[in-house]
Design a protein around this motif. Structure first.
Motif: not given
Length: 356
Positions: A32, A34, A37
């Protein structure tokens, strides 16, 4: 995941999932991000590198610091970095084992990896050999480069990797793309499909040549091989390839294969000469009374002079034959074949000398 002592780790960047291979099977963790990528994946790999290697700088520093003395334990570490290039480094290692190959294949299924691993006799003879060969056969329709097709064929045709029905199917594919045949000529020269059960076209020579071969006459052994049913199929297939090659890679590889096949007629090593030079030298060679091996054969049958000369010329096959043409052009297809005609026509006459 790391606490469970994984055997290998890979990261699916498109789905953002990290997978781990363990003794109990496969584990996965959704990633996931933050941040961007690319930045997130860089941080993940730095974390893995720190955990495994004790440095966030990754596998490159590890490789360079241990170049030439990577152990199996070092290679295992590289498979835990989630880094495709590190997996490739393991695939290319001379220390690769069948078990490591299994983990490499789980971490990165790739045709080039499969080809590289099948260059190792240990992998060919292990459990992973047939697995890698099956993948490469399935991938063949997607290969567009003749060089890769020929490489693949030479590797998958190694004994014990494919079922006979698959080998037969690959042979049939050669009718549409003769780069397939080059792999057969190189890897299965004496067991080409169609050779089994056929009789030698020259039974009157068969026993005598074999007796000479048993007494150490390597030239007689080569002539016996060439004039057998399997040798005749090899020659016919070789001629078929060179009558209509698709590109220069096919021509060059075919000539290299021929040099290996006829090498017993040139114990001093491979030549680098034009066809004219090879033809002139072969005439002197076969008529040299000091050439005891050739003279023994001619004493049996003096009409074999031209066949022996052909053996000597073909043993000199190589880039030297086509350098006068390929050194001036990068043509392929019909144009290449037209430019090669002045070389290939007389060259293939030597092949015809050996065909019954």
């Amino acid at each position: 995941m790391l606490a469970n002592q994984p055997q290998a780790i890979r990261i699916d960047e498109s789905r953002m999932v990290m997978y781990a291979l363990s003794e109990k099977g496969e584990m996965e963790i959704p990633l996931n991000p933050t941040c961007r990528d690319e930045q997130y994946l860089k941080q993940i790999r730095e974390m893995l590198s720190m955990h495994v290697l004790g440095s966030p700088s990754g596998y490159l520093q590890h490789i360079w610091s241990r170049m030439g003395h990577l152990s199996n334990e070092n290679l295992e570490d590289l498979l835990l970095l989630g880094e495709p290039d590190a997996v490739v480094a393991v695939a290319y290692s001379s220390e690769l084992t069948d078990e490591l190959a299994r983990k490499v294949w789980w971490a990165l299924e790739d045709a080039e990896n499969a080809r590289q691993m099948l260059r190792s006799p240990q992998i060919v003879q292990g459990d992973m050999g047939p697995v890698l060969a099956a993948f490469l056969v399935e991938f063949l329709p997607f290969e567009t480069e003749a060089e890769k097709i020929m490489d693949t064929m030479q590797l998958v045709l190694q004994p014990g990797l494919l079922e006979p029905a698959v080998v037969e199917d690959l042979w049939k594919r050669g009718r549409r793309k003769n780069a397939f045949y080059v792999g057969f000529l190189a890897t299965l020269p004496d067991t080409l499909p169609g050779a089994a059960g056929q009789l030698s076209p020259h039974p009157e020579w068969h026993e005598t040549l074999r007796e000479m071969a048993d007494q150490g006459n390597r030239l007689a052994a080569l002539l016996h091989r060439v004039m057998s049913s399997s040798g005749q199929i090899w020659l016919a297939t070789f001629r078929q390839v060179l009558e209509k090659p698709g590109n220069q890679d096919v021509v060059n590889r075919s000539l290299e294969v021929a040099a290996d096949y006829f090498s017993a007629a040139r114990p001093e090593g491979k030549a680098d000469a034009t066809l004219e030079e090879l033809s002139e030298e072969a005439g002197l060679w076969v008529n040299d009374r000091g050439n005891a091996l050739a003279q023994q054969i001619l004493d049996m049958d003096s009409t074999l002079t031209e066949k022996l000369r052909a053996l000597r010329v073909l043993s000199g096959s190589g880039y030297g034959l086509v350098r006068p043409v390929f050194g001036r052009t990068d043509a392929i297809g019909t144009l290449m074949r037209r430019k090669l005609q002045p070389v290939m026509e007389p060259y293939l006459k030597y092949v015809a000398q050996l065909l019954a």
